[in-house]
Design a protein around this motif. Structure first.
Motif, PDB file in Angstrom:
ATOM      1  N   LYS A   1      -5.889  10.107   1.062  1.00 46.55           N
ATOM      2  CA  LYS A   1      -4.926  11.081   1.587  1.00 46.55           C
ATOM      3  C   LYS A   1      -4.899  11.069   3.111  1.00 46.55           C
ATOM      4  CE  LYS A   1      -5.203  14.070  -2.442  1.00 46.55           C
ATOM      5  NZ  LYS A   1      -5.637  15.370  -2.995  1.00 46.55           N
ATOM      6  N   VAL A   2      -6.065  10.870   3.699  1.00 45.86           N
ATOM      7  CA  VAL A   2      -6.110  10.752   5.156  1.00 45.86           C
ATOM      8  C   VAL A   2      -5.376   9.485   5.594  1.00 45.86           C
ATOM      9  CG1 VAL A   2      -7.625  10.406   7.145  1.00 45.86           C
ATOM     10  CG2 VAL A   2      -8.241  12.075   5.384  1.00 45.86           C
ATOM     11  N   GLU A   3      -5.602   8.395   4.879  1.00 46.99           N
ATOM     12  CA  GLU A   3      -4.925   7.138   5.197  1.00 46.99           C
ATOM     13  C   GLU A   3      -3.408   7.302   5.085  1.00 46.99           C
ATOM     14  OE1 GLU A   3      -5.414   2.397   4.083  1.00 46.99           O
ATOM     15  OE2 GLU A   3      -5.849   3.926   2.559  1.00 46.99           O
ATOM     16  N   ALA A   4      -2.943   8.020   4.049  1.00 40.94           N
ATOM     17  CA  ALA A   4      -1.508   8.234   3.873  1.00 40.94           C
ATOM     18  C   ALA A   4      -0.936   9.092   4.995  1.00 40.94           C
ATOM     19  CB  ALA A   4      -1.252   8.895   2.521  1.00 40.94           C
TER      20      ALA A   4
ATOM     21  N   LYS B   1     -13.120   1.651   8.408  1.00 43.50           N
ATOM     22  CA  LYS B   1     -11.872   1.392   7.688  1.00 43.50           C
ATOM     23  C   LYS B   1     -10.731   2.259   8.225  1.00 43.50           C
ATOM     24  CE  LYS B   1     -13.939  -0.208   3.359  1.00 43.50           C
ATOM     25  NZ  LYS B   1     -14.166   0.097   1.919  1.00 43.50           N
ATOM     26  N   LEU B   2     -11.008   3.529   8.500  1.00 37.16           N
ATOM     27  CA  LEU B   2      -9.962   4.376   9.064  1.00 37.16           C
ATOM     28  C   LEU B   2      -9.650   3.956  10.502  1.00 37.16           C
ATOM     29  CD1 LEU B   2     -10.864   7.896   7.629  1.00 37.16           C
ATOM     30  CD2 LEU B   2      -8.882   6.467   7.086  1.00 37.16           C
ATOM     31  N   GLY B   3     -10.653   3.426  11.187  1.00 41.47           N
ATOM     32  CA  GLY B   3     -10.404   2.888  12.523  1.00 41.47           C
ATOM     33  C   GLY B   3      -9.432   1.719  12.479  1.00 41.47           C
ATOM     34  N   GLN B   4      -9.533   0.907  11.437  1.00 45.78           N
ATOM     35  CA  GLN B   4      -8.605  -0.209  11.272  1.00 45.78           C
ATOM     36  C   GLN B   4      -7.182   0.300  11.045  1.00 45.78           C
ATOM     37  OE1 GLN B   4     -10.467  -2.266   8.009  1.00 45.78           O
ATOM     38  NE2 GLN B   4     -11.760  -3.533   9.344  1.00 45.78           N
TER      39      GLN B   4
END
Length: 250
Positions: A128-131, A154-157
């Protein structure tokens, strides 16, 4: 602890009370003697028995002394007995005034996250954060301080795909443990979360930034300049939906 008066430095100045001064007025730090907007300082007043009391909302009655909003500055004010000089009397202080201010700022920051969550401005869980990041609806990113390096990477990417060479553009909060976030957001196992654009998130980011600046003198990511004193923004009860929190999908 009683703080005595010293007589070997210029007298620090007090304000005229919580309601004095116009918009755009400045306050002077009793430690470094620099004048600046009150948003970057903390107000202190004398309470019962001449006790030094932090006034984070700058609303308590009586004349106030202002200190730059960092733990180092508050500690210096205590060490140099500047509160006694400012109030022109012997004053009593908590055994560790800098730690007390830290606790108050932390509680204020966590409460602001809770309000943002109740206003529907927080999503949690990696996907959900990625979206939210991909949809350009995120105003800030939250990582638990005990998050795994892999999840943060991964979220940094994702951030680098969106912001290119400036991934630090988005404000980030990394101050709180997963347990603290669980309690603030009313969810289990919160590791990653996103604050969605809007007033509640702006308020939460300002409070979290104020805490980080107080502790470290710096910020993580592209966080906005934080006002330590409570901002004018308020969340009405109509903005607080009664629906329970959605489950995480880590």
């Amino acid at each position: 602890m009683v703080i005595a008066v010293e007589n070997d430095a210029p007298e620090p100045t007090l304000d005229g009370g919580p309601l004095t001064g116009r918009a755009g007025s400045e306050r002077t730090c009793i430690v470094n003697r620099r004048a600046g907007p009150p948003d970057g300082l903390i107000r202190f007043v004398l309470g019962p028995d001449d006790m030094v009391v932090p006034d984070l909302k700058a609303r308590l009655p009586g004349r106030g002394a202002w200190v730059t909003a960092t733990r180092a500055a508050v500690g210096e004010a205590v060490r140099r007995k500047l509160f006694a000089r400012a109030f022109k009397t012997q004053v009593a202080g908590p055994a560790d005034l800098p730690a007390l201010v830290d606790q108050l700022l932390e509680a204020q920051a966590l409460a602001s996250l809770s309000l943002a969550n109740k206003a529907g401005a927080v999503v949690a869980g990696f996907s959900k954060v990625e979206a939210a990041l991909a949809g350009d609806t995120a105003a800030g990113l939250i990582h638990a301080s005990d998050a795994s390096d892999d999840g943060v990477r991964k979220l940094g990417q994702v951030l680098r795909r969106i912001f290119g060479d400036e991934p630090d553009t988005l404000p980030r909060v990394t101050t709180f443990t997963s347990l603290q976030l669980d309690l603030a957001l009313g969810r289990m196992n919160v590791i990653h979360a996103a604050l969605l654009a809007g007033g509640p998130s702006e308020n939460a980011l300002a409070r979290c930034t104020a805490l980080e600046v107080y502790r470290t003198g710096d910020v993580t990511g592209g966080q906005p300049s934080a006002a330590v004193n409570e901002p004018k923004h308020r969340i009405s009860r109509t903005q607080l939906p009664g629906a329970g929190p959605e489950p995480n999908d880590r």
